[in-house]
Design a protein around this motif. Structure first.
Motif, PDB file in Angstrom:
ATOM      1  N   ILE A  23       0.840  -1.208   0.000  1.00 21.41           N
ATOM      2  CA  ILE A  23       0.000   0.000   0.000  1.00 21.41           C
ATOM      3  C   ILE A  23       0.873   1.255   0.000  1.00 21.41           C
ATOM      4  N   GLY A  24       1.898   1.257   0.847  1.00 18.12           N
ATOM      5  CA  GLY A  24       2.757   2.433   0.950  1.00 18.12           C
ATOM      6  C   GLY A  24       3.535   2.730  -0.310  1.00 18.12           C
ATOM      7  N   LEU A  25       3.973   1.679  -0.999  1.00 16.36           N
ATOM      8  CA  LEU A  25       4.761   1.875  -2.219  1.00 16.36           C
ATOM      9  C   LEU A  25       3.935   2.426  -3.379  1.00 16.36           C
ATOM     10  N   PHE A  26       2.620   2.122  -3.394  1.00 18.33           N
ATOM     11  CA  PHE A  26       1.796   2.479  -4.551  1.00 18.33           C
ATOM     12  C   PHE A  26       0.681   3.481  -4.248  1.00 18.33           C
ATOM     13  N   SER A  27       0.612   3.999  -3.026  1.00 18.13           N
ATOM     14  CA  SER A  27      -0.482   4.902  -2.667  1.00 18.13           C
ATOM     15  C   SER A  27      -0.159   6.341  -3.022  1.00 18.13           C
ATOM     16  N   VAL A  31      -4.296   9.174  -0.100  1.00 18.58           N
ATOM     17  CA  VAL A  31      -4.556   7.890   0.565  1.00 18.58           C
ATOM     18  C   VAL A  31      -3.683   7.761   1.810  1.00 18.58           C
ATOM     19  N   ILE A  32      -2.417   8.145   1.721  1.00 19.16           N
ATOM     20  CA  ILE A  32      -1.513   8.084   2.874  1.00 19.16           C
ATOM     21  C   ILE A  32      -1.994   9.017   3.978  1.00 19.16           C
ATOM     22  N   GLY A  33      -2.613  10.148   3.602  1.00 19.74           N
ATOM     23  CA  GLY A  33      -3.182  11.050   4.603  1.00 19.74           C
ATOM     24  C   GLY A  33      -4.270  10.362   5.412  1.00 19.74           C
ATOM     25  N   THR A 179      -0.267  -2.546   9.682  1.00 22.24           N
ATOM     26  CA  THR A 179      -0.434  -2.244   8.253  1.00 22.24           C
ATOM     27  C   THR A 179      -0.275  -0.753   7.984  1.00 22.24           C
ATOM     28  N   SER A 180      -0.944   0.064   8.790  1.00 22.25           N
ATOM     29  CA  SER A 180      -0.884   1.511   8.581  1.00 22.25           C
ATOM     30  C   SER A 180       0.526   2.050   8.835  1.00 22.25           C
ATOM     31  N   THR A 181       1.200   1.485   9.835  1.00 19.15           N
ATOM     32  CA  THR A 181       2.560   1.932  10.139  1.00 19.15           C
ATOM     33  C   THR A 181       3.526   1.604   9.001  1.00 19.15           C
ATOM     34  N   PHE A 182       3.475   0.371   8.527  1.00 18.91           N
ATOM     35  CA  PHE A 182       4.375  -0.027   7.451  1.00 18.91           C
ATOM     36  C   PHE A 182       4.025   0.663   6.136  1.00 18.91           C
ATOM     37  N   ALA A 183       2.758   1.024   5.965  1.00 17.45           N
ATOM     38  CA  ALA A 183       2.371   1.783   4.770  1.00 17.45           C
ATOM     39  C   ALA A 183       3.041   3.154   4.767  1.00 17.45           C
ATOM     40  N   THR A 184       3.040   3.824   5.925  1.00 18.98           N
ATOM     41  CA  THR A 184       3.675   5.148   5.998  1.00 18.98           C
ATOM     42  C   THR A 184       5.191   5.042   5.868  1.00 18.98           C
ATOM     43  N   LEU A 185       5.774   3.980   6.468  1.00 19.23           N
ATOM     44  CA  LEU A 185       7.223   3.791   6.355  1.00 19.23           C
ATOM     45  C   LEU A 185       7.634   3.509   4.909  1.00 19.23           C
ATOM     46  N   ALA A 186       6.817   2.681   4.225  1.00 20.37           N
ATOM     47  CA  ALA A 186       7.129   2.369   2.822  1.00 20.37           C
ATOM     48  C   ALA A 186       6.946   3.602   1.947  1.00 20.37           C
ATOM     49  N   TYR A 187       5.933   4.421   2.239  1.00 22.17           N
ATOM     50  CA  TYR A 187       5.704   5.650   1.468  1.00 22.17           C
ATOM     51  C   TYR A 187       6.901   6.594   1.626  1.00 22.17           C
ATOM     52  N   GLU A 188       7.398   6.696   2.870  1.00 20.05           N
ATOM     53  CA  GLU A 188       8.582   7.539   3.113  1.00 20.05           C
ATOM     54  C   GLU A 188       9.810   6.986   2.393  1.00 20.05           C
ATOM     55  N   GLY A 189       9.925   5.642   2.397  1.00 20.97           N
ATOM     56  CA  GLY A 189      11.069   5.005   1.746  1.00 20.97           C
ATOM     57  C   GLY A 189      12.119   4.480   2.691  1.00 20.97           C
ATOM     58  N   SER A 190      11.866   4.547   4.023  1.00 19.02           N
ATOM     59  CA  SER A 190      12.901   4.144   4.976  1.00 19.02           C
ATOM     60  C   SER A 190      12.944   2.637   5.203  1.00 19.02           C
ATOM     61  N   ILE A 191      11.785   1.998   5.350  1.00 16.52           N
ATOM     62  CA  ILE A 191      11.761   0.604   5.777  1.00 16.52           C
ATOM     63  C   ILE A 191      12.355  -0.326   4.726  1.00 16.52           C
TER      64      ILE A 191
END
Length: 393
Positions: A23-27, A31-33, A179-191
């Motif tokens: 979700i984080g990589l493609f949102s 949606v991330i908001g 899920t929500s935590t890893f989505a935000t981390l993936a969106y940022e690019g850190s995890i």
């Protein structure tokens, strides 16, 4: 909690991690908001229950010790705390030596900026974490001193109520929080940049478990003047059972059978120490948590906690571990308060701790179970002479 439910939780957590990353990589930003808002609300609910969990588990655990506790009970509790504290210190010192060599990069400068939340729903706890801990200690001790049966029964009922909240509210929302935590981390690019680090850390922690068990059994052999390998070798089935069940309680029949089969322990001491150890001795879980909090601190915040902060954390963690709830990741669940208040972790740090800890909890439990045998061996050395004198008289 049944083994099936535990297995389901682990599967849900794994699914939550994978779903969050995708979700984080493609949102999109909008949606991330929304996901940010959900994560904040769920984090507030978890934070609200933390002081209640502390009060609901630490206080009843103290009342069950009773004022007429035998010397063996007091000795077992002291040994359990010292073992957990020693494991924590060993893990802390290892963390300061090893984690800087893992080449953990702080990538804050290359991260995307998270969009603002839609709204904030603040749910402040009714008590601070330290207030809940002090209240639990005072209540538990006072009830033991006054032998107040009604308040002891009331605390047992409160324990059941809090356990119900954990099972019916906190455990079910954990996968969504993850899920929500890893989505935000993936969106940022850190995890995605740090996943190999966490895999290395899991292996390091497993090695740490075996080192600590070697230390415990060496002490047990020295105190009991017996070959500790005779007991350690017998614990193979218990270790494998603990890995499969992730529950010291579910492993108890096998652990007792292994302890008696070795014939290194007096039967009465084995019958006393192994069940009690399953409740109060969590050296593997504590060792794991200390190393993980230091790693997460380096990954998310770019620095290791100070030595003074970590010393305070490990001293308190040993207390929290004795009253930890019997749920997956119970040690880290019971200590969420000091993770946030002493170490200063935010919702993201807590979510990472919950996830990594739960995904490897089976090995920490296995270390706890095998470590109980070492404490029983120490008790055997201390009290077997007393038992022999009693039989002669």
């Amino acid at each position: 909690m049944s083994n099936e439910k535990k297995d389901n939780l682990i599967l849900k957590l794994i699914f939550g991690v994978i779903a969050g990353l995708i979700i984080g990589l493609f949102s999109s930003e909008s949606v991330i908001g929304i996901i940010q808002t959900i994560k904040f609300i769920l984090g507030q609910i978890i934070s609200f229950t933390v002081p209640l969990i502390i009060l609901g588990f630490i206080a009843p655990a103290i009342t069950k010790m009773k004022s007429n506790a035998s010397k063996m009970l007091i000795a077992m509790l002291i040994l359990a705390y010292l073992s957990s504290l020693g494991a924590a210190i060993f893990s802390m010192l290892s963390g300061y030596m090893i984690i800087p060599m893992l080449n953990i990069l702080t990538v804050a400068h290359g991260l995307k900026t998270l969009p603002p939340m839609l709204f904030k729903l603040n749910i402040p706890p009714v008590l601070s974490v330290m207030s809940a801990l002090v209240l639990a200690l005072f209540l538990g001790l006072a009830i033991v001193w006054t032998n107040s049966k009604k308040l002891e029964a009331a605390l047992d009922e409160f324990n059941n109520v809090i356990l119900s909240i954990v099972y019916r509210i906190i455990i079910p929302i954990l996968p969504f929080f993850i899920t929500s935590t890893f989505a935000t981390l993936a969106y940022e690019g850190s995890i995605t940049k740090q996943l190999p680090v966490f895999l290395k850390v899991v292996i390091i922690v497993l090695v740490g478990h075996f080192i600590w068990l070697s230390i415990l059994y060496s002490i047990g052999g020295a105190v009991s003047k017996q070959n500790p390998l005779t007991l350690l070798k017998a614990y193979g089935p218990a270790y494998l059972t603990a890995v499969g069940t992730m529950s010291s309680a579910a492993t108890l029949p096998v652990a007792l059978s292994c302890a008696k089969k070795s014939q290194a322990l007096d039967e009465d001491i084995a019958n006393f120490a192994i069940p009690l150890g399953a409740t109060v001795h969590l050296c593997g879980s504590v060792l794991t948590e200390v190393f993980f909090v230091m790693t997460v601190s380096q990954v998310l915040y770019g620095t290791l906690p100070s030595v003074g902060t970590m010393v305070l954390f490990v001293v308190l963690l040993g207390i929290f571990a004795i009253g930890a709830p019997g749920v997956p990741g119970g040690t880290v669940m019971a200590s969420l308060g000091i993770i946030s208040s002493v170490l200063g972790f935010d919702d993201t740090g807590i979510a990472l701790m919950l996830t990594i800890f739960a995904l490897q909890d089976s090995f920490g439990t296995a270390c706890n179970v095998v470590g109980d045998g070492a404490l029983a061996l120490i008790l055997n050395g201390i009290f077997k002479k007393d038992k022999a004198l009693q039989k002669q008289n």
